[in-house]
Design an enzyme around this catalytic site. Structure first.
Site, PDB file in Angstrom:
ATOM      1  CG  HIS A 123     -58.409 -29.673  37.464  1.00 20.83           C
ATOM      2  ND1 HIS A 123     -57.818 -30.728  38.087  1.00 20.83           N
ATOM      3  CD2 HIS A 123     -59.578 -29.471  38.125  1.00 20.83           C
ATOM      4  CE1 HIS A 123     -58.599 -31.162  39.074  1.00 20.83           C
ATOM      5  NE2 HIS A 123     -59.664 -30.405  39.126  1.00 20.83           N
ATOM      6  CG  HIS A 151     -64.073 -28.072  45.099  1.00 21.19           C
ATOM      7  ND1 HIS A 151     -64.871 -28.369  44.021  1.00 21.19           N
ATOM      8  CD2 HIS A 151     -62.834 -28.529  44.763  1.00 21.19           C
ATOM      9  CE1 HIS A 151     -64.161 -28.989  43.092  1.00 21.19           C
ATOM     10  NE2 HIS A 151     -62.912 -29.090  43.501  1.00 21.19           N
ATOM     11  CD  GLU A 178     -61.831 -32.697  44.528  1.00 23.16           C
ATOM     12  OE1 GLU A 178     -61.224 -31.730  44.018  1.00 23.16           O
ATOM     13  OE2 GLU A 178     -62.438 -33.551  43.860  1.00 23.16           O
ATOM     14  CG  HIS A 221     -64.082 -36.136  39.988  1.00 24.34           C
ATOM     15  ND1 HIS A 221     -65.316 -35.834  40.490  1.00 24.34           N
ATOM     16  CD2 HIS A 221     -63.202 -35.444  40.757  1.00 24.34           C
ATOM     17  CE1 HIS A 221     -65.186 -34.985  41.514  1.00 24.34           C
ATOM     18  NE2 HIS A 221     -63.909 -34.746  41.694  1.00 24.34           N
ATOM     19  CE1 TYR A 246     -65.308 -31.611  44.734  1.00 28.63           C
ATOM     20  CE2 TYR A 246     -67.202 -32.822  43.926  1.00 28.63           C
ATOM     21  CZ  TYR A 246     -66.072 -32.080  43.684  1.00 28.63           C
ATOM     22  OH  TYR A 246     -65.708 -31.802  42.390  1.00 28.63           O
ATOM     23  CG  HIS A 275     -58.162 -28.420  41.579  1.00 24.46           C
ATOM     24  ND1 HIS A 275     -57.710 -29.682  41.892  1.00 24.46           N
ATOM     25  CD2 HIS A 275     -59.511 -28.480  41.691  1.00 24.46           C
ATOM     26  CE1 HIS A 275     -58.741 -30.464  42.168  1.00 24.46           C
ATOM     27  NE2 HIS A 275     -59.863 -29.760  42.058  1.00 24.46           N
TER      28      HIS A 275
END
Lengths: 105, 309
Positions: free
Chosen positions: B201, B216, B267, B248, B257, B154
């Site tokens: 996501h 990112h 990431e 997260h 990151y 993503h």
């Protein structure tokens, strides 16, 4: 042999080897909250102005460093390497962090 | 779930300040597979387990950042339909001819109100992952070269007009809103996480005054252990690390990151919950954004909000 880099804003000096970027040396001072960003010349948070001294640079994003900036030695600390003793002024996002006393940060 | 419409993130094209330094980084440290170079000097990569020709393309430029992000759609009929749907919604589209990118078919290009250039395409050569399709082994030697993520997972993009961007993704492109962080006053979204399948996501956006910024591109790892191994490899190679390894709160994904040699953040990501389109959106208040970003440390790292390319 490391060179001496003086931050004119604060009077602080630090040692920085020719193979070390000005940001790496600055970061080693351990000042809390210095916005060390990408360290690759891309994000623009570590902008400084070199007032005196010799240095060499590596590529940095022109989104953050214009021709006028280059002419006035306003550069990204992560891509500037000292060739002699240097003095610099912190500008942009970095300034408030380096020059603000710890107590009010 | 029957997957139709937009299938997955297909490719990202990213600007770098020094091409060969970046090739060495992406090939030997991140462990992507170099799959080609074109006449304009772009270098094409894929993750070892991806089957399509390329997912990450770099180009030498005088600034860092994202040129465009491309989406693989089901087929050419879907491509034509989504093109028409975008135009009907009032978005100007442009056709990029097949072959402009190596081994890639015709692309439909449009610009979001956040300033990001998106593309849709239906065809890209399947070069495979080096593992036969009959009686396949679970992995190949390529898995051990560098960090070696398994796919482009993503991206998180920063720009203005996130509410309008959300409408385009949900009303035209068939995405749904999985999670969001509210603005400090609670009346809008500071950041949104959108999915086009069952991944937590496929793209995320955060409200930011400057248009077209890259926060990112994310690469998927197979396990938390592989995320930790990625961290080891970053340190061995003095890669500039931003945050992590940690987890997260938003998405529940495990993360590091870090930045490429030109200051483009990437990431290494693992996990995340598996939503369905009928699930209700999960909401984070702005005062808990620190937990959403870094659940164990509960810290809204300054670089997360202010450092982009």
């Amino acid at each position: 042999m490391p060179h001496t880099v003086r931050i004119e804003d604060t009077g602080v000096s630090y040692a920085c080897a020719p193979r070390e970027s000005l940001l790496e040396g600055l970061h080693r001072l351990g000042l809390r909250g210095i916005p060390v960003g990408c360290r690759g010349g891309g994000c623009g948070v570590c902008k400084i102005e070199v007032l005196a001294g010799e240095f060499h640079t590596r590529a940095m994003s022109r989104d953050h460093v214009s021709d006028d900036d280059v002419a006035h030695q306003r550069l990204l600390a992560c891509r500037v390497y000292p060739s002699s003793d240097l003095s610099l002024k912190v500008i942009g996002k970095l300034q408030t962090k380096v020059c603000t006393p710890l107590a009010i940060r | 779930m029957a997957m139709t419409g937009v299938l997955r993130p297909g490719h990202a094209q990213v600007r770098v300040l020094d091409l060969e330094e970046s090739v060495r980084f992406y090939r030997d440290v991140l462990g992507l597979v170099e799959t080609g170079r074109d006449a304009t000097g772009r270098v094409y990569f894929k993750c070892w387990d991806e089957r399509d020709h390329s997912s990450y393309v770099i180009r030498q430029a005088d600034s860092a950042g994202l040129d465009f992000f491309g989406w693989r759609v089901l087929d050419t009929a879907t491509l034509d339909k989504l093109d028409a749907d975008l135009q009907a919604y009032g978005i100007k589209t442009e056709r990029i001819p097949a072959g402009e990118m190596l081994e890639t078919g015709e692309r439909v290009r449009f610009t979001l109100p956040s300033g990001h250039v998106m593309e849709l395409y239906a065809e890209k050569s399947k070069v495979g992952n080096g593992i036969p399709l009959v009686n396949p082994a679970p992995w190949s030697k390529a898995r051990d070269h560098g960090i070696a993520p398994i796919r482009l997972d993503h991206a998180l993009l920063y720009g203005p007009n996130v509410a309008e961007v959300q409408k385009i993704f949900t009303e035209v492109l068939g995405f749904y809103l999985v999670e969001r962080v509210l603005t400090p006053d609670g009346n809008g979204n500071a950041a949104i996480w959108l999915s086009c399948g069952q991944k937590v996501h496929d793209i995320a956006f955060a409200e930011y005054p400057e248009p077209g910024k890259l926060h990112h591109c994310s690469f998927l790892m197979e396990s938390w252990d592989q995320v930790l191994r990625a961290g080891d490899i970053m340190s061995m190679n003095t890669v500039a690390v931003d945050i992590g390894p940690t987890r997260h709160g938003v998405t529940r994904g495990c993360t590091i990151y870090a930045w490429d040699p030109s200051g483009n953040r990437f990431e290494t990501f693992f996990g995340g919950h598996l939503p369905y389109p009928d699930y209700e959106t999960m909401t984070w208040t702005f005062d808990n954004f620190g937990q959403g970003l870094d659940y164990p440390q509960r810290k809204l790292h300054e670089t997360f909000l202010s450092v982009v390319s």
